[in-house]
Design an enzyme around this catalytic site. Structure first.
Site, mmCIF file in Angstrom:
data_model
loop_
_atom_site.group_PDB
_atom_site.id
_atom_site.type_symbol
_atom_site.label_atom_id
_atom_site.label_comp_id
_atom_site.label_asym_id
_atom_site.label_seq_id
_atom_site.Cartn_x
_atom_site.Cartn_y
_atom_site.Cartn_z
ATOM 1 N N THR A 171 0.866 -1.185 0.000
ATOM 2 C CA THR A 171 0.000 0.000 0.000
ATOM 3 C C THR A 171 0.904 1.236 0.000
ATOM 4 O O THR A 171 1.306 1.711 -1.042
ATOM 5 C CB THR A 171 -0.974 -0.003 1.203
ATOM 6 N N LYS B 102 4.061 -6.945 4.072
ATOM 7 C CA LYS B 102 3.833 -5.555 3.695
ATOM 8 C C LYS B 102 3.574 -4.770 4.963
ATOM 9 O O LYS B 102 3.063 -5.282 5.961
ATOM 10 C CB LYS B 102 2.676 -5.413 2.714
ATOM 11 N N THR C 75 2.036 -8.640 12.373
ATOM 12 C CA THR C 75 2.298 -7.434 11.585
ATOM 13 C C THR C 75 1.115 -7.145 10.695
ATOM 14 O O THR C 75 0.104 -7.804 10.771
ATOM 15 C CB THR C 75 3.585 -7.588 10.768
ATOM 16 N N GLU D 295 6.945 4.686 6.989
ATOM 17 C CA GLU D 295 6.510 5.863 6.237
ATOM 18 C C GLU D 295 7.386 7.065 6.583
ATOM 19 O O GLU D 295 7.446 7.507 7.729
ATOM 20 C CB GLU D 295 5.045 6.163 6.537
ATOM 21 N N ASN E 118 0.546 10.558 5.439
ATOM 22 C CA ASN E 118 -0.707 10.242 6.119
ATOM 23 C C ASN E 118 -1.744 11.333 5.963
ATOM 24 O O ASN E 118 -2.956 11.060 6.026
ATOM 25 C CB ASN E 118 -0.419 9.952 7.592
#
Length: 412
Positions: free
Chosen positions: A159, A185, A196, A283, A407
């Site tokens: 993603t 992922k 996870t 991220e 985000n």
């Protein structure tokens, strides 16, 4: 942005497990976003799932199907989490399982029923699953089933990840080779409370169900349950361990013996590699930081201190700036909730550089020493509590401008 160079490893095929992908257009057109994994008859499958009370529909359905045993297919979609979607979400997950079971029977001649399919979803929360798009893509996924489908599958489940995550090891026992291979992922909404985001690990070993459950829990606890990007536990977390039973050994049913020890070590190794790959791809991450807490009276208080440091925005932003602001670290240690902490017994290190000794700035410490450590992309914050013999380590990332941007713009 990610820490370190991407090196896709050699992925050893797992006899008895094939993987196929397809583009359903769940969120992005013309991008593979569906994965089907097909396990040989007789495979054992274990799973651990999120403990978030708002668990997604596929988590609820997946738990039920795995508990019934005899799993043959996994169906994964990215781009849509199918979370907070109520009864319709549950029905949509079941409908996808029904469709794959029918196709597997009609096109591959595999006699399976819907409960032998386990669904997984990842992506935006609160939107209904585009079931028709997913079902339309299933024939393509089945047609591309291959022993060598790990790389394509690793990309299809992404993603906000910037790169796929894979790990694979082999070991020998009595002249035979056993393989353990997996993909994962995850890049944000990561403080797993079971495993996870999504992870799939397989081995060709022959393992009884209760022992496979035990191996998975032990491996997950020491890997995926020891990482945090932002302190958020996802609604969709799932980690699956498959033993296809294709290796030429008798079934492992007890946690004893050389073969068991070798298999446990290999499974834990793959889990740990994948967990660290998630942290390195956090991220907006520019750093991967180990937080090791030693000399605690219990493991629980060691983890409290480790997570207090890892989750502190002040610590994480200082690390992003490569600022050895150790005052923020000791502040987090102090509010972690360790009862009757004697700060005069606390020592703190950046790698091997002592920054705090006996609760105060180390006499030997210089700013240049600390700067030399935090300038690195990877290092360890080590804390000695001086209270006992327990020790725990977790891994985390820094907090950058890009994390906020990613985000803030996630749904756009």
């Amino acid at each position: 942005m990610a820490v370190g160079e991407q090196v896709w490893p050699r992925m050893h095929p797992i006899a008895g497990l094939t993987l196929g992908t397809a583009a359903a257009g769940v969120k992005h057109p013309n991008r593979a976003d569906i994965v089907v994994m097909a396990a040989a008859e007789g495979s054992t499958v274990s799973g651990v799932f999120t403990q978030n009370a708002f668990c997604a529909a596929p988590v609820t359905v997946g738990r039920q199907h795995i508990d019934r045993g005899d799993v043959r297919y996994l169906l994964i979609n990215s781009g849509n989490a199918n979370a907070c979607t109520g009864e319709r979400g549950l029905a949509d997950a079941e409908r996808c399982c029904d469709a794959l079971a029918k196709l597997a029977h009609d096109e591959l001649g595999t006699a399976i029923v819907p409960r032998q399919v386990v669904p997984f979803s990842t992506g935006v929360i609160g939107e209904y699953l585009p079931v028709d798009k997913i079902i339309a893509a299933l024939p393509q996924a089945l047609q591309t089933l291959s022993l060598d489908g790990w790389s394509a599958a690793g990309r299809a489940i992404m993603t906000t990840d910037t790169r796929p995550k894979g790990a694979s090891v082999q070991f020998e026992h009595d002249g035979e080779v056993i393989s353990v291979t997996g993909i994962a992922k995850g890049a944000g909404m990561i403080r797993p409370n079971m495993a996870t985001m999504l992870a799939y690990i397989a081995t060709d070993a022959v393992v009884a169900q209760p022992l496979l459950d035990s191996i998975l829990k032990r491996a997950a606890d020491q890997s995926f349950n020891r990482i945090s990007i932002d302190g958020d536990t996802s609604t969709n977390d799932a980690c699956i361990l498959i033993a296809t039973g294709q290796a030429g050994f008798p079934m492992l049913s007890a946690p004893v013996g050389e073969l068991y020890n070798k298999l446990l070590a290999a499974v834990c190794d793959v889990h740990r590699q994948l967990a660290l790959a998630i942290v390195r791809d956090g991220e907006g991450a520019t750093k991967c930081i180990g937080v090791r807490v030693e000399q605690g009276s219990t493991k629980d208080e060691c983890l409290k201190v480790a997570y207090a440091i890892a989750h502190s925005p002040l610590v994480k932003t200082a690390l992003f700036a490569s600022d050895p602001n150790w005052g923020r670290i000791v502040c987090a240690i102090g509010y972690a909730g360790v009862p009757s902490l004697d700060t005069s017994q606390v020592n703190v290190y950046l790698d091997d550089v002592c920054i705090v000794s006996a609760g105060e700035r180390a006499a030997s410490y210089t700013e240049a020493q600390g700067q030399a450590v935090v300038d690195h992309a990877e290092f360890t914050v080590r804390v000695e509590l001086g209270r006992g013999h327990s020790c725990e380590q977790i891994w985390t990332s820094d907090l950058s401008h890009d994390y906020v941007t990613i985000n803030a713009e996630y749904r756009s």
